[in-house]
Write an enzyme that holds these catalytic residues in place. Structure first.
Site, PDB file in Angstrom:
ATOM      1  CB  SER A 199      41.309  42.174  42.303  1.00  0.00           C
ATOM      2  OG  SER A 199      41.018  41.179  41.351  1.00  0.00           O
TER       3      SER A 199
ATOM      4  CE  LYS B 293      37.585  40.495  42.342  1.00  0.00           C
ATOM      5  NZ  LYS B 293      38.641  39.504  42.123  1.00  0.00           N
TER       6      LYS B 293
ATOM      7  CB  SER C 202      40.946  38.271  44.797  1.00  0.00           C
ATOM      8  OG  SER C 202      40.758  39.392  43.974  1.00  0.00           O
TER       9      SER C 202
END
Length: 404
Positions: free
Chosen positions: A60, A63, A115
């Site tokens: 993640s 992101k 997230s």
């Protein structure tokens, strides 16, 4: 007594694992991460790297690219509708239903604070029309930033691959992306505002469901000067993190990839603190700028001039065009034993005619033989070549002066 001795040794070993000694180099074996990078956020120079150019899954931490692209190419008040693909996204997620609508701004908070994977898909579809379309934009942006070995397949960082390869980056590239997000993007203030927010609450556009998001970036409260960051985890990537810190006039960025697997969630924080502390304690800003490099004009053979008849050289005045001299780095983060070499690559002589604004050389700053930055050198004024007309005028002036 024996037990107390064992306990004391254990404490010393634990402390040794989490502390750095000023002046001491970091050994790769001291870090849990398989890939790591400590970067000077001002210059983009890598201060320390461990397999920093090896491609790895980044979970993640992906992101940060999703967020900055959405900020740059979208509008915060745009309404985004959840597709069946977004509704089917696995945990961690908002749990959106197909057809549910949200403001883009609220989705960005859900993306960076919690997230949420479905938020990432909604953002991608809202900006790129599809996940695949948005991934193409991500890859274009990575190239623009200067990433050398990064490939995006998803906007959320879940392990995936397509015909172009597997979803991956390097520790160096990930640090470069964070540097772009917080220092170079026209939306850097919005990025920092979102990623520094402790919590954010919102409704969907129908005011049917209320959501609350809390920031899980422990680093923000772990070190003074912490600016931003993003965690990540998948079974393939392990624990990952990228974060930035600004302290004592220094901007440092750390990225760690494959930094342990369950139950070693804290390894990424240990490595991040160690690298940040190393940067703070071992690097200082030092003056590197050298003046006078362009003081001497360059002879221009066969150039027109205002001197005595019979001379065959005028002189070209050199300059950093458009104020580039002012852009030269006056200071740089260096260790005590490091020094920067300044190399002026300027010709000994030019051949007329030469035109103002023509690049004729460069000035480079090098460290350990590697070029840190290069600035082009230009001619400030044009110099015409000697011709019959010019010679006739000079002869005329000579005879006129004799008559006087």
């Amino acid at each position: 007594m024996h037990r107390w001795l064992v306990l004391l040794i254990s404490v010393v070993l634990i402390l040794g694992q989490s502390m750095t000694v000023p002046g001491a180099e970091i050994s790769d074996t001291e870090l849990y991460a398989k890939g790591a990078c400590l970067m000077d956020g001002d210059s983009g120079r890598v201060l320390y790297g461990k397999q920093a150019d090896i491609g790895m899954a980044m979970a993640s931490t992906t992101k940060i690219m999703t967020c900055i692209l959405a900020l740059e190419q979208g509008e915060l008040q745009t309404v985004v509708t959840a597709s069946d693909k977004a509704a089917a996204a696995p945990k961690v997620h908002l749990g959106v239903k197909q057809g549910q609508t949200f403001l883009m701004e609220n989705l960005l908070y859900a993306l960076m604070l919690e997230s949420f994977n479905d938020a990432a898909i909604m953002i991608a579809e809202g900006i790129g029309g599809s996940v695949e379309g948005f991934a193409a934009k991500m890859n274009d942006k990575a190239k623009e930033i200067g990433c050398a070995d990064t490939y995006f397949v998803t906007p959320n960082g879940l392990d995936a691959a397509d015909a172009g390869g597997s979803h991956h980056t390097t520790a160096r590239d990930l640090a470069l992306i964070m540097r772009y997000c917080i220092t170079q993007s026209p939306k850097k203030e919005d990025f920092l505002r979102i990623t520094q927010t402790a919590s954010h609450s919102f409704w969907d556009c129908e005011n049917q469901v209320f959501y609350n998001c809390n920031n899980h970036n422990t680093f923000l409260s772990m070190m003074d000067g912490a600016l931003s960051g993003k965690t990540g985890f998948t079974a393939k990537a392990g624990y990952c993190y990228v974060g930035a810190l600004q302290k004592d006039g220094k901007l440092l960025i750390v990225s760690v990839l494959a930094c342990g697997w369950p139950n070693n969630k804290s390894y990424k924080w240990s490595d991040t603190r160690k690298l940040m502390t190393y940067g703070l304690e071992n690097y200082q800003y030092r003056d590197i700028y050298q003046t006078g490099l362009l003081d001497a004009p360059v002879p221009v053979k066969d150039g027109q001039y205002a001197g005595r008849l019979g001379e065959d050289e005028a002189f070209g005045i050199l300059t950093y065009k458009d104020g580039r001299e002012a852009e030269n780095p006056k200071q740089m983060l260096l260790k005590e034993e490091e020094s920067v070499e300044v190399k002026a690559d300027i010709p000994e002589k030019l051949q007329a005619p030469v035109k103002a604004g023509t690049q004729v050389g460069s000035v480079s700053y090098l460290l350990d033989g590697k070029k840190l930055v290069e600035y082009p050198v230009f001619l400030e004024k044009s110099v015409k070549k000697i011709d019959i007309s010019w010679c006739m005028k000079r002869v005329f002036l000579v005879f006129c002066n004799k008559d006087q």
